[in-house]
Design a protein around this motif. Structure first.
Motif, PDB file in Angstrom:
ATOM      1  N   MET A  79      -7.545   3.557 -13.245  1.00 40.47           N
ATOM      2  CA  MET A  79      -8.136   4.422 -12.226  1.00 40.47           C
ATOM      3  C   MET A  79      -7.248   4.535 -10.994  1.00 40.47           C
ATOM      4  N   PHE A  80      -6.627   3.407 -10.626  1.00 41.13           N
ATOM      5  CA  PHE A  80      -5.804   3.359  -9.415  1.00 41.13           C
ATOM      6  C   PHE A  80      -4.694   4.415  -9.448  1.00 41.13           C
ATOM      7  N   SER A  81      -4.170   4.678 -10.641  1.00 43.84           N
ATOM      8  CA  SER A  81      -3.052   5.626 -10.756  1.00 43.84           C
ATOM      9  C   SER A  81      -3.477   6.969 -11.332  1.00 43.84           C
ATOM     10  N   ARG A 141      -3.404   7.624  10.211  1.00 39.28           N
ATOM     11  CA  ARG A 141      -2.855   6.260  10.243  1.00 39.28           C
ATOM     12  C   ARG A 141      -1.886   6.020   9.101  1.00 39.28           C
ATOM     13  N   ALA A 142      -0.970   5.087   9.303  1.00 34.11           N
ATOM     14  CA  ALA A 142       0.005   4.713   8.282  1.00 34.11           C
ATOM     15  C   ALA A 142      -0.702   3.967   7.150  1.00 34.11           C
ATOM     16  N   ALA A 143      -0.273   4.224   5.918  1.00 33.05           N
ATOM     17  CA  ALA A 143      -0.843   3.520   4.763  1.00 33.05           C
ATOM     18  C   ALA A 143      -0.288   2.099   4.724  1.00 33.05           C
ATOM     19  N   PRO A 144      -1.167   1.106   4.692  1.00 34.53           N
ATOM     20  CA  PRO A 144      -0.690  -0.283   4.641  1.00 34.53           C
ATOM     21  C   PRO A 144      -0.332  -0.701   3.215  1.00 34.53           C
ATOM     22  N   SER A 145       0.381  -1.819   3.090  1.00 30.35           N
ATOM     23  CA  SER A 145       0.570  -2.452   1.781  1.00 30.35           C
ATOM     24  C   SER A 145      -0.768  -3.059   1.369  1.00 30.35           C
ATOM     25  N   LEU A 146      -1.040  -3.075   0.059  1.00 26.39           N
ATOM     26  CA  LEU A 146      -2.277  -3.721  -0.405  1.00 26.39           C
ATOM     27  C   LEU A 146      -2.014  -5.119  -0.941  1.00 26.39           C
ATOM     28  N   ARG A 147      -0.783  -5.618  -0.741  1.00 31.35           N
ATOM     29  CA  ARG A 147      -0.510  -6.986  -1.178  1.00 31.35           C
ATOM     30  C   ARG A 147      -1.055  -7.992  -0.160  1.00 31.35           C
ATOM     31  N   MET A 156      -3.539  13.574  -6.486  1.00 31.09           N
ATOM     32  CA  MET A 156      -3.386  12.378  -5.671  1.00 31.09           C
ATOM     33  C   MET A 156      -4.215  11.229  -6.220  1.00 31.09           C
ATOM     34  N   SER A 157      -3.562  10.070  -6.377  1.00 24.95           N
ATOM     35  CA  SER A 157      -4.300   8.859  -6.750  1.00 24.95           C
ATOM     36  C   SER A 157      -4.092   7.818  -5.651  1.00 24.95           C
ATOM     37  N   CYS A 158      -4.737   6.691  -5.799  1.00 23.27           N
ATOM     38  CA  CYS A 158      -4.503   5.585  -4.852  1.00 23.27           C
ATOM     39  C   CYS A 158      -3.005   5.276  -4.786  1.00 23.27           C
ATOM     40  N   GLN A 178     -14.129  -0.456   0.881  1.00 22.92           N
ATOM     41  CA  GLN A 178     -12.975   0.298   1.344  1.00 22.92           C
ATOM     42  C   GLN A 178     -12.699   1.484   0.423  1.00 22.92           C
ATOM     43  N   ALA A 179     -12.773   1.253  -0.888  1.00 24.98           N
ATOM     44  CA  ALA A 179     -12.369   2.285  -1.849  1.00 24.98           C
ATOM     45  C   ALA A 179     -13.202   3.567  -1.735  1.00 24.98           C
ATOM     46  N   ARG A 180     -14.436   3.456  -1.234  1.00 27.47           N
ATOM     47  CA  ARG A 180     -15.248   4.665  -1.009  1.00 27.47           C
ATOM     48  C   ARG A 180     -14.531   5.623  -0.069  1.00 27.47           C
ATOM     49  N   GLY A 233     -11.707  -8.179   8.326  1.00 29.12           N
ATOM     50  CA  GLY A 233     -12.125  -6.858   7.842  1.00 29.12           C
ATOM     51  C   GLY A 233     -10.928  -6.078   7.328  1.00 29.12           C
ATOM     52  N   HIS A 234     -11.189  -5.066   6.493  1.00 28.30           N
ATOM     53  CA  HIS A 234     -10.114  -4.247   5.948  1.00 28.30           C
ATOM     54  C   HIS A 234      -9.919  -2.981   6.788  1.00 28.30           C
ATOM     55  N   ASN A 235      -8.733  -2.424   6.674  1.00 23.27           N
ATOM     56  CA  ASN A 235      -8.249  -1.272   7.455  1.00 23.27           C
ATOM     57  C   ASN A 235      -7.707  -1.733   8.807  1.00 23.27           C
TER      58      ASN A 235
HETATM   59  C1  HEC Z   1      -3.741   9.696   1.438  1.00 24.56           C
HETATM   60  C2  HEC Z   1      -3.234   8.365   1.343  1.00 24.56           C
HETATM   61  C3  HEC Z   1      -4.157   7.299   0.763  1.00 24.56           C
HETATM   62  C4  HEC Z   1      -4.789   7.290  -0.459  1.00 24.56           C
HETATM   63  C5  HEC Z   1      -4.806   8.368  -1.516  1.00 24.56           C
HETATM   64  C6  HEC Z   1      -5.450   6.010  -0.558  1.00 24.56           C
HETATM   65  N1  HEC Z   1      -5.227   5.279   0.562  1.00 24.56           N
HETATM   66 FE1  HEC Z   1      -5.822   3.364   0.879  1.00 24.56          FE
HETATM   67  N2  HEC Z   1      -5.191   3.485   2.790  1.00 24.56           N
HETATM   68  C7  HEC Z   1      -4.565   4.578   3.361  1.00 24.56           C
HETATM   69  C8  HEC Z   1      -4.532   4.429   4.796  1.00 24.56           C
HETATM   70  C9  HEC Z   1      -3.932   5.408   5.802  1.00 24.56           C
HETATM   71  C10 HEC Z   1      -5.170   3.196   5.077  1.00 24.56           C
HETATM   72  C11 HEC Z   1      -5.483   2.627   6.464  1.00 24.56           C
HETATM   73  C12 HEC Z   1      -6.796   3.288   6.884  1.00 24.56           C
HETATM   74  C13 HEC Z   1      -7.358   2.854   8.214  1.00 24.56           C
HETATM   75  O1  HEC Z   1      -6.867   1.909   8.808  1.00 24.56           O
HETATM   76  O2  HEC Z   1      -8.320   3.489   8.655  1.00 24.56           O
HETATM   77  C14 HEC Z   1      -5.567   2.632   3.791  1.00 24.56           C
HETATM   78  C15 HEC Z   1      -6.198   1.404   3.639  1.00 24.56           C
HETATM   79  C16 HEC Z   1      -6.533   0.861   2.418  1.00 24.56           C
HETATM   80  C17 HEC Z   1      -7.047  -0.486   2.230  1.00 24.56           C
HETATM   81  C18 HEC Z   1      -7.264  -1.526   3.299  1.00 24.56           C
HETATM   82  C19 HEC Z   1      -6.179  -2.571   3.369  1.00 24.56           C
HETATM   83  C20 HEC Z   1      -6.546  -3.643   4.362  1.00 24.56           C
HETATM   84  O3  HEC Z   1      -6.941  -4.727   3.935  1.00 24.56           O
HETATM   85  O4  HEC Z   1      -6.463  -3.392   5.554  1.00 24.56           O
HETATM   86  C21 HEC Z   1      -7.312  -0.629   0.896  1.00 24.56           C
HETATM   87  C22 HEC Z   1      -7.863  -1.856   0.195  1.00 24.56           C
HETATM   88  C23 HEC Z   1      -6.988   0.641   0.259  1.00 24.56           C
HETATM   89  N3  HEC Z   1      -6.502   1.498   1.209  1.00 24.56           N
HETATM   90  C24 HEC Z   1      -7.176   0.905  -1.081  1.00 24.56           C
HETATM   91  C25 HEC Z   1      -7.112   2.206  -1.611  1.00 24.56           C
HETATM   92  C26 HEC Z   1      -7.639   2.583  -2.919  1.00 24.56           C
HETATM   93  C27 HEC Z   1      -8.306   1.647  -3.897  1.00 24.56           C
HETATM   94  C28 HEC Z   1      -7.390   3.909  -3.060  1.00 24.56           C
HETATM   95  C29 HEC Z   1      -7.802   4.831  -4.199  1.00 24.56           C
HETATM   96  C30 HEC Z   1      -9.230   4.894  -4.475  1.00 24.56           C
HETATM   97  C31 HEC Z   1      -6.696   4.347  -1.848  1.00 24.56           C
HETATM   98  N4  HEC Z   1      -6.564   3.288  -0.998  1.00 24.56           N
HETATM   99  C32 HEC Z   1      -6.220   5.623  -1.653  1.00 24.56           C
HETATM  100  C33 HEC Z   1      -4.042   5.660   2.669  1.00 24.56           C
HETATM  101  C34 HEC Z   1      -4.461   6.027   1.408  1.00 24.56           C
END
Ligand code: HEC
Ligand code: HEC
Length: 422
Positions: A65-67, A110-116, A77-79, A157-159, A144-146
């Motif tokens: 699902m993630f990809s 906002r910048a997309a963070p690493s999920l590691r 677009m996927s995660c 978060q995934a919602r 908290g996340h984000n």
């Molecule tokens: C369009 C780009 C984009 C996509 C697509 C996306 N993300 Fe993200 N993700 C972000 C951004 C930007 C943030 C930071 C958001 C914030 O701080 O409000 C984030 C934050 C997160 C975080 C929080 C990390 C933390 O601990 O702070 C998780 C977990 C995450 N994403 C998982 C997912 C998953 C699972 C999917 C697919 C269902 C997904 N993301 C799809 C851009 C994206």
């Protein structure tokens, strides 16, 4: 930030740097990668099934699902588009904020963070007491996340991306479930969650979020602890002279003081460092003009007090605070800070040491020639910004790190990339 933790850290650093191995030989090789327990086990959130699905089955589904771009409104677009598995689950490109939405032409804020290494992020709290250090000190908003700590778990978060208009752009959970029903792995989904799962839309959506969460908890992909620094902590390798100097400057409270927030030492209970204390802190990052939302001079992304986060909008003492990110794999990134406004590690560290000594280099000037320090935060909240080392200086003072010391810290940060092969 936390004096007790700090004292402990400098102790550890001294041990490392003196080459006294005994102390951490006792502690390692611990790599306590903590929760083996999947979040959904026993969680009241998880809807019940006749049979609990196995972690392996959930992980496999979550990975697919993630990809899967078919889960987005654009179909493109996927995660993984924003959290690329080849880039430590961070962005694969140099965009400050990513493109998304139905037509793939809306920029986020906002910048997309690493999920590691987010597997141990504690639940958000306004008052954090660290059981590893001195538990009588209130470290303030933590966890908290984000970037603003607003998501309590990775399934909550995934919602957000699935339903956000500027990300995957689905109008409702039902729309996501419809897409899952048509996905190439729909049969697998039924096998794991029950033949009638798609008849129960709400449950199907919750289990989909759970599968994504369980996937994000798989150790080999999300917290491998296999960087050069981890090998060093396990005494399997040495750091170069420059990397060691960088580590020392990173830890030294009178120099970078980085470890006061980005924890670098094995914890008293033996867990490897995550390079964050999960605290939410205001450091006064300059406004990024390239984010479309910032074209409106009245718009401010103030993190903890909103506007994305809404439950603390009246707590003005929190305005400007963002979560301290882990620095593991940070050298694989091309943009830095919550607004992606910085493009190299040298530049980030220069900002840390010059924000207060040469603010004119980092912030724009007002019409009267004065420097608009902290220009991404309304003046009423400037008192929220952190002024501890390396921010404990005034204009004209010498920066806490010289140019060559900054290079040393960058060399050290590069040892935090996963996938080190001796
Ligand atoms: C369009 C780009 C984009 C996509 C697509 C996306 N993300 Fe993200 N993700 C972000 C951004 C930007 C943030 C930071 C958001 C914030 O701080 O409000 C984030 C934050 C997160 C975080 C929080 C990390 C933390 O601990 O702070 C998780 C977990 C995450 N994403 C998982 C997912 C998953 C699972 C999917 C697919 C269902 C997904 N993301 C799809 C851009 C994206
Ligand atoms: C007072 C706590 C604190 C100290 C001290 C501190 N940081 Fe940070 N760091 C943060 C916070 C909070 C952020 C996120 C700020 C934001 O985006 O608004 C951050 C972000 C970063 C980032 C960007 C990471 C990313 O994923 O975008 C880097 C790199 C970084 N810090 C390195 C350092 C270094 C090197 C030092 C020492 C010179 C240091 N930090 C000292 C709290 C701190």
């Amino acid at each position: 930030m936390k004096p007790a933790v700090l004292a402990f850290l400098s102790g550890i650093a001294v041990l490392f740097l003196n080459g006294c191995g005994q102390q951490h030989a006792d502690a390692g090789p611990v790599a306590k990668a903590e929760p083996a327990k999947p979040a959904y086990v026993g969680a009241t959130y998880a809807p019940t099934l006749k049979q609990q699905p196995s972690v392996a089955a959930m992980t496999a589904l979550g990975r697919t699902m993630f990809s899967d771009p078919s889960l987005s409104a654009s179909g493109k677009m996927s995660c993984a588009t924003c959290h690329s598995p080849e880039h430590a689950f961070g962005p694969p490109n140099n965009l400050a904020v990513q493109l998304g939405g139905k037509e793939m032409n809306t920029l986020g804020t906002r910048a997309a963070p690493s999920l590691r290494y987010i597997q141990n992020v504690p639940a958000f709290t306004e008052h954090f007491f660290d059981d590893d250090g001195d538990d009588s000190i209130d470290a303030g908003p933590t966890g908290g996340h984000n970037w603003d700590g607003r998501a309590p778990s990775t399934h909550d978060q995934a919602r957000i991306p699935l339903l956000s208009a500027h990300e995957m752009g689905n109008a409702s959970p039902a729309e996501v479930v419809e897409k899952l029903k048509r996905a190439s792995y729909a049969a697998q989904f039924r096998q794991v969650f029950g033949a009638d799962i798609f008849d129960k839309q709400e449950q199907a959506f919750k289990w989909a979020l759970m599968a994504l969460e369980v996937f994000q908890e798989s150790p080999a992909e999300f917290y491998p602890y296999n960087s050069k620094y981890d090998a060093f902590l396990r005494q399997q390798t040495r750091l170069s002279k420059q990397e060691l100097r960088g580590l020392q400057l990173f830890n030294n409270p009178a120099k970078g003081n980085c470890a006061s927030c980005h924890i670098s030492a094995i914890s008293p209970s033996g867990a490897f460092p995550q390079f964050t204390d999960y605290g939410l802190i205001a450091i006064g990052v300059p406004r990024n003009k390239h984010i479309p939302a910032n074209a409106d001079p009245k718009y401010y992304d103030m993190g903890l007090c909103g506007p994305d986060r809404t439950d603390l909008k009246d707590r003005t003492e929190y305005c400007g605070m963002f979560k301290t990110p882990s620095l593991r794999n940070v050298a694989t990134r091309k943009v830095f800070f919550h607004n992606g406004g910085f493009t190299s590690l040298e530049q980030v560290i220069k900002f840390y040491v010059e924000r207060d000594t040469q603010p004119q280099k980092w912030y724009p000037k007002a019409k009267d020639g004065s420097v608009m320090k902290y220009d991404d935060l309304p003046p009423a909240y400037h008192g929220n910004v952190n002024v501890e080392a390396p921010f404990d200086r005034k204009p004209g003072d010498r920066p806490a790190l010289t140019d060559s010391e900054i290079k040393d810290v960058v060399a050290f940060l590069k040892t935090l990339n996963d996938g080190y092969k001796p």
